[in-house]
Design an enzyme around this catalytic site. Structure first.
Site, PDB file in Angstrom:
ATOM      1  N   CYS A 112     -56.495-105.184  -0.714  1.00 55.73           N
ATOM      2  CA  CYS A 112     -54.950-104.797  -1.043  1.00 55.73           C
ATOM      3  C   CYS A 112     -53.781-105.910  -1.374  1.00 55.73           C
ATOM      4  O   CYS A 112     -52.982-105.834  -1.859  1.00 55.73           O
ATOM      5  CB  CYS A 112     -54.331-103.784  -0.076  1.00 55.73           C
ATOM      6  SG  CYS A 112     -55.271-102.684   0.218  1.00 55.73           S
ATOM      7  N   HIS A 254     -46.610-103.654  -0.601  1.00 62.22           N
ATOM      8  CA  HIS A 254     -47.752-102.894  -0.890  1.00 62.22           C
ATOM      9  C   HIS A 254     -47.629-101.516  -0.293  1.00 62.22           C
ATOM     10  O   HIS A 254     -46.901-101.444   0.571  1.00 62.22           O
ATOM     11  CB  HIS A 254     -48.797-103.630  -0.144  1.00 62.22           C
ATOM     12  CG  HIS A 254     -50.194-102.800   0.034  1.00 62.22           C
ATOM     13  ND1 HIS A 254     -50.729-102.242  -0.944  1.00 62.22           N
ATOM     14  CD2 HIS A 254     -50.837-102.478   1.049  1.00 62.22           C
ATOM     15  CE1 HIS A 254     -51.793-101.284  -0.731  1.00 62.22           C
ATOM     16  NE2 HIS A 254     -52.008-101.853   0.520  1.00 62.22           N
ATOM     17  N   ASN A 284     -52.133 -95.157  -1.776  1.00 60.94           N
ATOM     18  CA  ASN A 284     -52.576 -96.626  -1.554  1.00 60.94           C
ATOM     19  C   ASN A 284     -53.209 -97.030  -2.698  1.00 60.94           C
ATOM     20  O   ASN A 284     -54.665 -96.534  -2.359  1.00 60.94           O
ATOM     21  CB  ASN A 284     -53.029 -96.851  -0.093  1.00 60.94           C
ATOM     22  CG  ASN A 284     -53.303 -98.513  -0.023  1.00 60.94           C
ATOM     23  OD1 ASN A 284     -53.602 -99.074  -0.864  1.00 60.94           O
ATOM     24  ND2 ASN A 284     -53.662 -98.674   1.201  1.00 60.94           N
TER      25      ASN A 284
END
Ligand code: UT7
Length: 327
Positions: A112, A254, A284
Site C-alpha cells: 500500500c 492512504h 482500500n
C-alpha cells in the site's frame, strides 16, 4: 534539481460492489463494515481486466492533464502488489500499451506504500537526469488476490489506479515534491502477507491454490502500527522541513480505514476538513489509493495554487512513508 508533479489522473473499474452485495458472500453486514471501516462500496475489476489495463487509463488521464505526449515519457514506474504477471513487469506492459517508445520501466513492490516509494524513485531519476519525464502509476486489482470467503479481508479492499507525471520543470498548477520520507520494519512482516506462489512457497503444476495465495492479515495489530507509524513519519517530515501541521492545507492519506485516518488526524492535531477521504466509494485500493485520492482532490478543486499537501501511507512490509507537496 527539484521534481514537480505536473499532472494527475485516476481510473476505477465500472463494477460497483456494495456492502449489501457482500452480505450474500460472507457473514457480514453493512452496519459493521461502515462503522468499523467507513467503506460503503468498492469497485471490482471484471475478469480479465488487469492491473495494466486500469493503470493505462489512469496514465492517459495524467498525461493529458500534464499536456505531455506518451512519446516524451522516459521512465515508467508501476507500484503494485497485483501485477499482470511475474514477468514481464506491469510497467513494460503498460509502456507498450501507451506507445512509449524508449526508456526504462519497472514495478515497485511496497504494497500500500508503493506509490510513495515510486514517487521518491521518480525524484531520484529527475535529480540524476534533469530531462527525465517520469510516469508514476499506482494500480491494483486487489480482488485477484482476495479470499472471498474471508470476511476479515474481502470487505476492505477494492480495485483502481492513479497516476502522476513527474519532471524537473514546474508548470501551471504543478506541485513541487518538497520532500519524501520512507521507512519500515521487516520484523513486522508477518502481519500482512501474500505468500502462496512465491519462491518460498512454490506452487506445483496442477495444484489448487490454498488460502496463502490470498491476502492474509492481522487487522487489529496493523491498525495500531498504522496510526503510530504514519503519525510519527508525518511529524518527522514536518519538523525536517521547519513546518507544523498548521502549515498543511490538505492531508491525502492512504485510504485503509476511516478510523485510522481520524486517529491520524487527531494525533497531528488536524481537523478532518483538512483531510481528504474517499474511502466510502473505493475501499482500500492499496498502491492506487493515494494517486487516486490526489487526482480526485484536484478534480474537486480542493488544492488551489499555494497549497501545502502532505501525503502519507503504510502497508505490508511493514512500511510507511510521507511526502510534502507545494502547489
Ligand atoms: O493497507 C493496509 C491494510 N490493512 C489494514 O488497513 C487493516 C487495518 N485494520 C483494520 O482496518 C481493522 O482492524 C479491521 C477493519 C480489519 C477490523 O476492525 P476491528 O475493529 O479491529 O475488529 P476486530 O478485528 O477486532 O474484530 C471485531 C469482531 C470480531 O468478532 P468477535 O471476535 O469480537 O466476535 C471479528 O470476527 O468483528 C468480527 N469481524 C466481522 N464482523 C462482521 C471481522 N470482520 C468482520 C466482518 N463483518 N467483515
Amino acid at each position: 534539481m527539484s521534481a514537480h508533479i505536473i499532472g494527475t489522473g485516476a481510473f476505477v473499474p465500472e463494477q460497483v460492489v456494495t456492502n449489501i452485495d457482500l452480505q450474500r458472500l460472507v457473514d457480514t453486514n453493512d452496519e459493521w463494515i461502515v462503522s468499523r471501516t467507513g467503506i460503503r462500496e468498492r469497485r471490482i475489476a471484471e475478469p480479465g481486466q488487469s492491473c495494466s489495463m486500469l493503470g493505462v487509463e489512469a496514465a492517459k488521464r495524467a498525461l493529458e492533464d500534464a499536456k505531455v505526449a506518451a512519446t516524451d515519457v522516459t521512465h515508467v514506474l508501476v507500484a503494485t502488489f497485483s501485477p499482470d504477471a511475474y514477468i514481464p513487469s506491469t510497467a513494460y506492459i503498460l509502456r507498450e500499451k501507451l506507445g512509449i517508445p524508449r526508456g526504462m520501466a519497472m514495478d515497485v513492490s511496497a504494497a500500500c506504500t508503493g506509490f510513495l516509494f515510486a514517487l521518491e524513485t521518480a525524484r531520484a531519476f529527475v535529480a540524476l537526469h534533469p530531462e527525465a519525464v517520469v510516469l508514476v502509476v499506482g494500480s491494483e486489482v486487489v480482488s485477484s488476490r482476495l479470499n472471498w470467503e474471508d470476511r476479515g479481508t474481502c470487505v476492505l479492499f477494492g480495485d483502481g489506479a492513479g497516476a502522476v507525471v513527474v519532471t524537473g520543470k514546474p508548470s501551471h498548477g504543478s506541485a513541487e515534491v518538497m520532500d519524501v520520507l520512507l521507512d519500515g520494519d521487516g520484523s513486522l512482516s508477518d502481519l500482512l502477507v501474500v505468500r502462496g506462489g512465491g519462491s518460498a512457497t512454490p506452487m506445483k503444476l496442477g495444484q489448487a491454490v490454498a488460502e496463502d495465495f490470498f491476502v492474509q492479515m492481522q487487522g487489529r495489530e496493523i491498525f495500531k502500527h498504522a496510526v503510530r507509524s504514519m503519525a510519527a513519519i508525518c511529524q518527522r517530515i514536518l519538523e525536517k522541513n521547519g513546518l507544523t501541521s498548521s502549515d498543511i492545507d490538505l492531508v491525502v492519506p492512504h485510504q485503509a480505514n476511516i478510523r485510522i485516518i481520524e486517529s491520524l488526524a487527531g494525533r497531528l492535531d488536524l481537523p478532518m476538513d483538512k483531510v481528504f477521504v474517499n474511502i466510502e466509494k473505493y475501499g482500500n485500493t492499496s498502491a492506487a489509493s493515494i494517486p487516486l485520492a490526489l487526482a480526485e482532490a484536484r478534480e474537486k478543486a480542493l488544492i488551489p495554487p499555494g497549497s501545502k499537501v502532505m501525503l502519507t501511507a503504510f502497508g505490508g512490509g511493514l512500511n510507511w512513508a510521507a511526502a510534502l507537496l507545494q502547489y
